[in-house]
Design a protein around this motif. Sequence first.
Motif, PDB file in Angstrom:
ATOM      1  N   SER A   1     -26.086   8.873 -76.662  1.00 49.85           N
ATOM      2  CA  SER A   1     -26.182  10.216 -77.242  1.00 49.85           C
ATOM      3  C   SER A   1     -25.360  11.213 -76.408  1.00 49.85           C
ATOM      4  CB  SER A   1     -27.647  10.652 -77.323  1.00 49.85           C
ATOM      5  OG  SER A   1     -28.168  10.743 -76.016  1.00 49.85           O
ATOM      6  N   LEU A   2     -25.112  12.380 -76.995  1.00 48.11           N
ATOM      7  CA  LEU A   2     -24.301  13.403 -76.329  1.00 48.11           C
ATOM      8  C   LEU A   2     -25.149  14.604 -75.938  1.00 48.11           C
ATOM      9  CD1 LEU A   2     -21.160  13.410 -78.673  1.00 48.11           C
ATOM     10  CD2 LEU A   2     -21.373  12.337 -76.446  1.00 48.11           C
ATOM     11  N   THR A   3     -24.788  15.225 -74.844  1.00 49.49           N
ATOM     12  CA  THR A   3     -25.466  16.453 -74.416  1.00 49.49           C
ATOM     13  C   THR A   3     -24.430  17.382 -73.782  1.00 49.49           C
ATOM     14  OG1 THR A   3     -27.378  17.300 -73.204  1.00 49.49           O
ATOM     15  CG2 THR A   3     -26.137  15.533 -72.150  1.00 49.49           C
ATOM     16  N   GLY A   4     -24.856  18.629 -73.499  1.00 52.12           N
ATOM     17  CA  GLY A   4     -23.889  19.615 -73.025  1.00 52.12           C
ATOM     18  C   GLY A   4     -24.147  20.096 -71.606  1.00 52.12           C
ATOM     19  N   ASP A   5     -23.556  21.245 -71.273  1.00 56.46           N
ATOM     20  CA  ASP A   5     -23.733  21.857 -69.945  1.00 56.46           C
ATOM     21  C   ASP A   5     -25.026  22.669 -69.873  1.00 56.46           C
ATOM     22  OD1 ASP A   5     -21.274  20.852 -69.273  1.00 56.46           O
ATOM     23  OD2 ASP A   5     -20.279  22.785 -69.004  1.00 56.46           O
ATOM     24  N   VAL A   6     -25.630  22.919 -71.046  1.00 51.73           N
ATOM     25  CA  VAL A   6     -26.819  23.777 -71.117  1.00 51.73           C
ATOM     26  C   VAL A   6     -28.047  22.912 -71.428  1.00 51.73           C
ATOM     27  CG1 VAL A   6     -27.878  25.713 -72.374  1.00 51.73           C
ATOM     28  CG2 VAL A   6     -25.395  25.678 -72.014  1.00 51.73           C
ATOM     29  N   GLU A   7     -29.178  23.255 -70.822  1.00 52.26           N
ATOM     30  CA  GLU A   7     -30.448  22.601 -71.199  1.00 52.26           C
ATOM     31  C   GLU A   7     -30.856  23.140 -72.570  1.00 52.26           C
ATOM     32  OE1 GLU A   7     -32.748  21.961 -66.925  1.00 52.26           O
ATOM     33  OE2 GLU A   7     -33.327  23.607 -68.235  1.00 52.26           O
ATOM     34  N   PHE A   8     -30.514  22.384 -73.612  1.00 51.00           N
ATOM     35  CA  PHE A   8     -30.602  22.913 -74.980  1.00 51.00           C
ATOM     36  C   PHE A   8     -32.017  23.325 -75.382  1.00 51.00           C
ATOM     37  CE2 PHE A   8     -31.157  22.488 -79.544  1.00 51.00           C
ATOM     38  CZ  PHE A   8     -30.123  23.274 -80.026  1.00 51.00           C
ATOM     39  N   ASP A   9     -33.000  22.444 -75.190  1.00 55.02           N
ATOM     40  CA  ASP A   9     -34.347  22.722 -75.705  1.00 55.02           C
ATOM     41  C   ASP A   9     -34.937  23.967 -75.044  1.00 55.02           C
ATOM     42  OD1 ASP A   9     -34.167  20.602 -77.373  1.00 55.02           O
ATOM     43  OD2 ASP A   9     -35.329  19.223 -76.112  1.00 55.02           O
ATOM     44  N   GLU A  10     -34.797  24.052 -73.731  1.00 53.15           N
ATOM     45  CA  GLU A  10     -35.355  25.207 -73.001  1.00 53.15           C
ATOM     46  C   GLU A  10     -34.596  26.481 -73.353  1.00 53.15           C
ATOM     47  OE1 GLU A  10     -38.145  25.388 -71.059  1.00 53.15           O
ATOM     48  OE2 GLU A  10     -38.402  23.425 -71.989  1.00 53.15           O
ATOM     49  N   ALA A  11     -33.253  26.377 -73.426  1.00 50.28           N
ATOM     50  CA  ALA A  11     -32.430  27.558 -73.733  1.00 50.28           C
ATOM     51  C   ALA A  11     -32.733  28.082 -75.140  1.00 50.28           C
ATOM     52  CB  ALA A  11     -30.949  27.213 -73.593  1.00 50.28           C
ATOM     53  N   SER A  12     -33.051  27.170 -76.062  1.00 51.72           N
ATOM     54  CA  SER A  12     -33.335  27.560 -77.452  1.00 51.72           C
ATOM     55  C   SER A  12     -34.567  28.460 -77.552  1.00 51.72           C
ATOM     56  CB  SER A  12     -33.570  26.323 -78.324  1.00 51.72           C
ATOM     57  OG  SER A  12     -32.415  25.545 -78.354  1.00 51.72           O
ATOM     58  N   LYS A  13     -35.458  28.374 -76.559  1.00 49.97           N
ATOM     59  CA  LYS A  13     -36.673  29.210 -76.574  1.00 49.97           C
ATOM     60  C   LYS A  13     -36.353  30.653 -76.208  1.00 49.97           C
ATOM     61  CE  LYS A  13     -39.606  25.326 -75.238  1.00 49.97           C
ATOM     62  NZ  LYS A  13     -40.125  24.648 -74.047  1.00 49.97           N
ATOM     63  N   LYS A  14     -35.221  30.871 -75.562  1.00 48.44           N
ATOM     64  CA  LYS A  14     -34.861  32.222 -75.118  1.00 48.44           C
ATOM     65  C   LYS A  14     -33.696  32.816 -75.934  1.00 48.44           C
ATOM     66  CE  LYS A  14     -36.090  33.751 -71.376  1.00 48.44           C
ATOM     67  NZ  LYS A  14     -35.678  33.423 -69.999  1.00 48.44           N
ATOM     68  N   ALA A  15     -32.717  31.974 -76.289  1.00 45.63           N
ATOM     69  CA  ALA A  15     -31.487  32.466 -76.912  1.00 45.63           C
ATOM     70  C   ALA A  15     -31.745  32.995 -78.319  1.00 45.63           C
ATOM     71  CB  ALA A  15     -30.455  31.338 -76.971  1.00 45.63           C
ATOM     72  N   GLY A  16     -30.854  33.906 -78.760  1.00 47.19           N
ATOM     73  CA  GLY A  16     -30.877  34.340 -80.156  1.00 47.19           C
ATOM     74  C   GLY A  16     -30.074  33.370 -81.010  1.00 47.19           C
ATOM     75  N   TRP A  17     -28.975  32.861 -80.401  1.00 44.32           N
ATOM     76  CA  TRP A  17     -28.058  31.945 -81.087  1.00 44.32           C
ATOM     77  C   TRP A  17     -27.634  30.886 -80.086  1.00 44.32           C
ATOM     78  CZ3 TRP A  17     -26.665  32.875 -86.207  1.00 44.32           C
ATOM     79  CH2 TRP A  17     -26.959  34.154 -86.692  1.00 44.32           C
ATOM     80  N   ILE A  18     -27.454  29.663 -80.553  1.00 45.51           N
ATOM     81  CA  ILE A  18     -27.017  28.605 -79.633  1.00 45.51           C
ATOM     82  C   ILE A  18     -26.222  27.539 -80.407  1.00 45.51           C
ATOM     83  CG2 ILE A  18     -29.142  27.214 -79.847  1.00 45.51           C
ATOM     84  CD1 ILE A  18     -28.907  26.751 -76.740  1.00 45.51           C
ATOM     85  N   THR A  19     -25.216  26.967 -79.733  1.00 44.29           N
ATOM     86  CA  THR A  19     -24.469  25.856 -80.348  1.00 44.29           C
ATOM     87  C   THR A  19     -25.080  24.530 -79.898  1.00 44.29           C
ATOM     88  OG1 THR A  19     -22.871  25.755 -78.514  1.00 44.29           O
ATOM     89  CG2 THR A  19     -22.254  27.090 -80.428  1.00 44.29           C
ATOM     90  N   PRO A  20     -25.223  23.577 -80.808  1.00 45.27           N
ATOM     91  CA  PRO A  20     -25.704  22.247 -80.416  1.00 45.27           C
ATOM     92  C   PRO A  20     -24.560  21.394 -79.867  1.00 45.27           C
ATOM     93  CG  PRO A  20     -25.322  22.305 -82.779  1.00 45.27           C
ATOM     94  CD  PRO A  20     -24.946  23.667 -82.250  1.00 45.27           C
ATOM     95  N   VAL A  21     -24.894  20.348 -79.156  1.00 43.10           N
ATOM     96  CA  VAL A  21     -23.935  19.295 -78.760  1.00 43.10           C
ATOM     97  C   VAL A  21     -24.570  17.956 -79.127  1.00 43.10           C
ATOM     98  CG1 VAL A  21     -22.659  18.197 -76.876  1.00 43.10           C
ATOM     99  CG2 VAL A  21     -23.105  20.667 -76.791  1.00 43.10           C
ATOM    100  N   PRO A  22     -23.996  17.196 -80.056  1.00 43.20           N
ATOM    101  CA  PRO A  22     -22.739  17.454 -80.767  1.00 43.20           C
ATOM    102  C   PRO A  22     -22.928  18.430 -81.921  1.00 43.20           C
ATOM    103  CG  PRO A  22     -23.713  15.395 -81.513  1.00 43.20           C
ATOM    104  CD  PRO A  22     -24.610  15.911 -80.427  1.00 43.20           C
ATOM    105  N   GLY A  23     -21.821  18.745 -82.595  1.00 45.91           N
ATOM    106  CA  GLY A  23     -21.900  19.545 -83.821  1.00 45.91           C
ATOM    107  C   GLY A  23     -21.737  21.034 -83.605  1.00 45.91           C
ATOM    108  N   GLY A  24     -21.294  21.441 -82.415  1.00 45.64           N
ATOM    109  CA  GLY A  24     -21.076  22.867 -82.146  1.00 45.64           C
ATOM    110  C   GLY A  24     -19.594  23.148 -81.980  1.00 45.64           C
ATOM    111  N   VAL A  25     -19.185  23.273 -80.721  1.00 39.35           N
ATOM    112  CA  VAL A  25     -17.800  23.638 -80.405  1.00 39.35           C
ATOM    113  C   VAL A  25     -16.815  22.500 -80.738  1.00 39.35           C
ATOM    114  CG1 VAL A  25     -16.234  24.263 -78.513  1.00 39.35           C
ATOM    115  CG2 VAL A  25     -18.543  25.246 -78.612  1.00 39.35           C
ATOM    116  N   GLY A  26     -17.219  21.244 -80.493  1.00 35.44           N
ATOM    117  CA  GLY A  26     -16.306  20.097 -80.640  1.00 35.44           C
ATOM    118  C   GLY A  26     -15.543  20.082 -81.961  1.00 35.44           C
TER     119      GLY A  26
END
Length: 293
Positions: free
Chosen positions: A246-271
């Motif tokens: 599986s793929l993951t990014g530079d950001v802790e996605f699950d935890e960051a999603s609790k705070k962010a207004g908007w977030i890109t997933p990895v995969p399926g975001g910037v790539g």
Amino acid sequence: MRSHMDTHTANILDGKALSDRLRGEIGKEAAELTQKHGRAPGLAVIIVGNDPASHVYVKNKKLGCEKAGIHSFSHELPADTSQQHLLGLISELNQNPKVDGILVQLPAPKHIDPETIIEAIDPGKDVDGFHPYNVGRLAARQPSLRSCTPYGCMKLLAETGLDLHGMECVIVGASNIVGRPMALELLLAGATVTICHRFTENLQSHIERAEIVIAAAGKRGLIKGEWIKQGAIVIDVGIHRLEDGSLTGDVEFDEASKKAGWITPVPGGVGPMTITMLLANTVQAFKIHVGDE
Ligand SMILES: Nc1nc2c(c(=O)[nH]1)N[C@@H](CN(C=O)c1ccc(C(=O)N[C@@H](CCC(=O)O)C(=O)O)cc1)CN2
């Protein structure tokens, strides 16, 4: 008991969906231009060596071209190809009137100097937007061919509908491909920009005040979810393959999603956006070459 803050989930900035939409528009424009000028936009894709991830990206670039009605010229060269041979090929492609865009997939093998290679590409065919001429145009507020990943990040940011003027942006990573041109893009959009890099002290303090975080350090999970400012936009450029595939990014996605207004997933975001903007740049380079701007 969980508080309201814990259950907050960010809006997803879906790079795959945005790519599909933009590629539809690019394909339509490419078809109209082909009809009008009697030839399709052409992209030469050069890859040297056997890096498996690079071969996947190149395959996806060629597939993207095919679907958008862009002609791709493929040059797959062995790992021991000399820099001189590569420069000779670039020189031929620079002269070829059917080739509107040229890219050399990076990283190249160690004996090849990427800066020499990038500078050898005609700036009008530099659809990666890496040539110092094109980076300079962006710095001088006269963008021409723009670096694909930062350009894609700007398209994702536009999806939020937010005005970027005066926003506090923190970019993590100062590479030539992402961090530096990203800073120029955000500056052009009127944002206040900080670039953090390997010598930056107290990264956390920078992230905590950022309204926009661009994570492009190439370090898995470097950006802790709890550092993210409430409601911030988080764009994750990192891609790391885990042992289970599986793929993951530079950001802790699950935890960051609790705070962010908007977030890109990895995969399926910037790539996917990187390849989409490459296709957009190829159509733009075609228009410059045929004088249809
Ligand atoms: N000449 C270039 N070399 C490199 C570039 C570039 O823009 N020009 N960028 C990266 C690699 N890259 C494109 O070349 C690239 C990386 C990732 C993706 C992508 O779609 N990622 C998917 C996951 C794909 C997978 O399964 O591995 C995603 O994030 O959803 C596209 C292009 C370095 N080299």
